[in-house]
Design a protein around this motif. Structure first.
Motif, PDB file in Angstrom:
ATOM      1  N   GLY A  22       0.790  -1.225   0.000  1.00  0.00           N
ATOM      2  CA  GLY A  22       0.000   0.000   0.000  1.00  0.00           C
ATOM      3  C   GLY A  22       0.823   1.277   0.000  1.00  0.00           C
ATOM      4  N   LYS A  23       2.119   1.177  -0.097  1.00  0.00           N
ATOM      5  CA  LYS A  23       2.965   2.365  -0.119  1.00  0.00           C
ATOM      6  C   LYS A  23       3.023   2.940  -1.532  1.00  0.00           C
ATOM      7  N   LYS A  24       3.312   4.251  -1.602  1.00  0.00           N
ATOM      8  CA  LYS A  24       3.401   4.905  -2.905  1.00  0.00           C
ATOM      9  C   LYS A  24       4.687   4.503  -3.609  1.00  0.00           C
ATOM     10  N   THR A  25       4.553   4.228  -4.875  1.00  0.00           N
ATOM     11  CA  THR A  25       5.713   3.826  -5.667  1.00  0.00           C
ATOM     12  C   THR A  25       5.930   4.770  -6.852  1.00  0.00           C
ATOM     13  N   ASP A  26       5.389   5.973  -6.797  1.00  0.00           N
ATOM     14  CA  ASP A  26       5.497   6.895  -7.928  1.00  0.00           C
ATOM     15  C   ASP A  26       6.950   7.258  -8.239  1.00  0.00           C
ATOM     16  N   LYS A  27       7.709   7.608  -7.212  1.00  0.00           N
ATOM     17  CA  LYS A  27       9.103   8.004  -7.434  1.00  0.00           C
ATOM     18  C   LYS A  27       9.934   6.827  -7.935  1.00  0.00           C
ATOM     19  N   LEU A  28       9.665   5.647  -7.404  1.00  0.00           N
ATOM     20  CA  LEU A  28      10.390   4.465  -7.851  1.00  0.00           C
ATOM     21  C   LEU A  28      10.069   4.153  -9.309  1.00  0.00           C
ATOM     22  N   GLU A  29       8.796   4.303  -9.689  1.00  0.00           N
ATOM     23  CA  GLU A  29       8.412   4.055 -11.077  1.00  0.00           C
ATOM     24  C   GLU A  29       9.056   5.070 -12.014  1.00  0.00           C
ATOM     25  N   THR A  30       9.126   6.326 -11.586  1.00  0.00           N
ATOM     26  CA  THR A  30       9.784   7.347 -12.399  1.00  0.00           C
ATOM     27  C   THR A  30      11.262   7.016 -12.571  1.00  0.00           C
ATOM     28  N   LEU A  31      11.901   6.598 -11.487  1.00  0.00           N
ATOM     29  CA  LEU A  31      13.308   6.206 -11.571  1.00  0.00           C
ATOM     30  C   LEU A  31      13.487   5.000 -12.490  1.00  0.00           C
ATOM     31  N   MET A  32      12.596   4.053 -12.408  1.00  0.00           N
ATOM     32  CA  MET A  32      12.686   2.877 -13.262  1.00  0.00           C
ATOM     33  C   MET A  32      12.545   3.255 -14.741  1.00  0.00           C
ATOM     34  N   ILE A  33      11.651   4.192 -15.044  1.00  0.00           N
ATOM     35  CA  ILE A  33      11.469   4.637 -16.426  1.00  0.00           C
ATOM     36  C   ILE A  33      12.729   5.336 -16.920  1.00  0.00           C
ATOM     37  N   ARG A  34      13.311   6.199 -16.075  1.00  0.00           N
ATOM     38  CA  ARG A  34      14.523   6.914 -16.472  1.00  0.00           C
ATOM     39  C   ARG A  34      15.689   5.943 -16.675  1.00  0.00           C
ATOM     40  N   ILE A  35      15.829   4.987 -15.795  1.00  0.00           N
ATOM     41  CA  ILE A  35      16.909   4.005 -15.942  1.00  0.00           C
ATOM     42  C   ILE A  35      16.683   3.156 -17.192  1.00  0.00           C
ATOM     43  N   GLY A  36      15.445   2.795 -17.458  1.00  0.00           N
ATOM     44  CA  GLY A  36      15.131   2.024 -18.664  1.00  0.00           C
ATOM     45  C   GLY A  36      15.453   2.788 -19.933  1.00  0.00           C
ATOM     46  N   MET A  37      15.079   4.065 -19.971  1.00  0.00           N
ATOM     47  CA  MET A  37      15.382   4.882 -21.145  1.00  0.00           C
ATOM     48  C   MET A  37      16.885   5.048 -21.318  1.00  0.00           C
ATOM     49  N   PHE A  38      17.581   5.297 -20.215  1.00  0.00           N
ATOM     50  CA  PHE A  38      19.027   5.457 -20.287  1.00  0.00           C
ATOM     51  C   PHE A  38      19.691   4.170 -20.754  1.00  0.00           C
ATOM     52  N   SER A  39      19.223   3.037 -20.265  1.00  0.00           N
ATOM     53  CA  SER A  39      19.848   1.771 -20.652  1.00  0.00           C
ATOM     54  C   SER A  39      19.650   1.492 -22.139  1.00  0.00           C
ATOM     55  N   VAL A  40      18.489   1.845 -22.686  1.00  0.00           N
ATOM     56  CA  VAL A  40      18.266   1.665 -24.122  1.00  0.00           C
ATOM     57  C   VAL A  40      19.149   2.628 -24.905  1.00  0.00           C
ATOM     58  N   LEU A  41      19.183   3.903 -24.461  1.00  0.00           N
ATOM     59  CA  LEU A  41      19.994   4.896 -25.163  1.00  0.00           C
ATOM     60  C   LEU A  41      21.485   4.606 -25.047  1.00  0.00           C
ATOM     61  N   TYR A  42      21.872   3.824 -24.087  1.00  0.00           N
ATOM     62  CA  TYR A  42      23.282   3.486 -23.914  1.00  0.00           C
ATOM     63  C   TYR A  42      23.631   2.143 -24.549  1.00  0.00           C
ATOM     64  N   SER A  43      22.791   1.139 -24.366  1.00  0.00           N
ATOM     65  CA  SER A  43      23.171  -0.215 -24.774  1.00  0.00           C
ATOM     66  C   SER A  43      23.084  -0.433 -26.284  1.00  0.00           C
ATOM     67  N   ILE A  44      22.127   0.178 -26.965  1.00  0.00           N
ATOM     68  CA  ILE A  44      22.028  -0.024 -28.415  1.00  0.00           C
ATOM     69  C   ILE A  44      23.249   0.560 -29.134  1.00  0.00           C
ATOM     70  N   PRO A  45      23.614   1.850 -28.882  1.00  0.00           N
ATOM     71  CA  PRO A  45      24.824   2.352 -29.540  1.00  0.00           C
ATOM     72  C   PRO A  45      26.094   1.613 -29.101  1.00  0.00           C
ATOM     73  N   ALA A  46      26.158   1.187 -27.852  1.00  0.00           N
ATOM     74  CA  ALA A  46      27.338   0.452 -27.390  1.00  0.00           C
ATOM     75  C   ALA A  46      27.458  -0.887 -28.119  1.00  0.00           C
ATOM     76  N   THR A  47      26.343  -1.553 -28.364  1.00  0.00           N
ATOM     77  CA  THR A  47      26.353  -2.815 -29.099  1.00  0.00           C
ATOM     78  C   THR A  47      26.790  -2.594 -30.544  1.00  0.00           C
ATOM     79  N   ILE A  48      26.276  -1.526 -31.165  1.00  0.00           N
ATOM     80  CA  ILE A  48      26.677  -1.207 -32.540  1.00  0.00           C
ATOM     81  C   ILE A  48      28.155  -0.856 -32.584  1.00  0.00           C
ATOM     82  N   LEU A  49      28.635  -0.150 -31.576  1.00  0.00           N
ATOM     83  CA  LEU A  49      30.050   0.221 -31.517  1.00  0.00           C
ATOM     84  C   LEU A  49      30.935  -1.013 -31.373  1.00  0.00           C
ATOM     85  N   ILE A  50      30.531  -1.966 -30.572  1.00  0.00           N
ATOM     86  CA  ILE A  50      31.288  -3.215 -30.442  1.00  0.00           C
ATOM     87  C   ILE A  50      31.324  -3.951 -31.775  1.00  0.00           C
TER      88      ILE A  50
END
Length: 140
Positions: A22-50
């Motif tokens: 029953g606790k609020k998870t809004d901030k955690l969800e926002t952090l998860m979205i930001r980490i997810g976006m960053f991981s996509v923006l980082y891992s796809i170019p890194a894979t292409i670079l490799i």
């Protein structure tokens, strides 16, 4: 990438447990979205670079042999001259452009993560206000 995936799974499990209590998870969800976006923006170019580095690793001997054979087939000093005849691989330019673009995309995504956050902007505003006040006090 493995640690990033395991971290996202762990964070999802924590969010799931907190959501059921029953606790609020809004901030955690926002952090998860930001980490997810960053991981996509980082891992796809890194894979292409490799992939670019692997392509360069396996094609470099071919490029070197082609260049050396072109140089020694001409008169001495012909390598220094511009020659339209020498083409080691027609994809070298495109390959290098993609490689450097992927390096830029990786760096830009990291820069956007840091520079476009609210905390960073507010800290810069505070710093500039302090610097502005000190400059006006010393001028008087």
């Amino acid at each position: 990438m493995t640690f990033l995936g395991l971290g996202m799974i762990s964070m999802y499990n924590v969010r799931h447990v907190l959501h059921h209590t029953g606790k609020k998870t809004d901030k955690l969800e926002t952090l998860m979205i930001r980490i997810g976006m960053f991981s996509v923006l980082y891992s796809i170019p890194a894979t292409i670079l490799i992939a670019c580095f692997l392509y360069e690793r396996f094609q470099r001997p071919k490029w070197e042999v082609s260049f050396v054979s072109h140089c020694y087939s001409k008169a001495p000093g012909a390598c220094r001259a511009k020659s339209e005849e020498f083409v080691a691989d027609s994809n070298i330019l495109i390959f290098n452009l993609i490689k450097y673009l992927m390096m830029l995309v990786t760096g830009l995504s990291t820069g956007f993560w840091v520079l476009l956050s609210f905390k960073t902007a507010s800290n810069w505003a505070k710093l500039l206000k302090c610097v502005g006040k000190k400059d006006s006090e010393t001028a008087v």
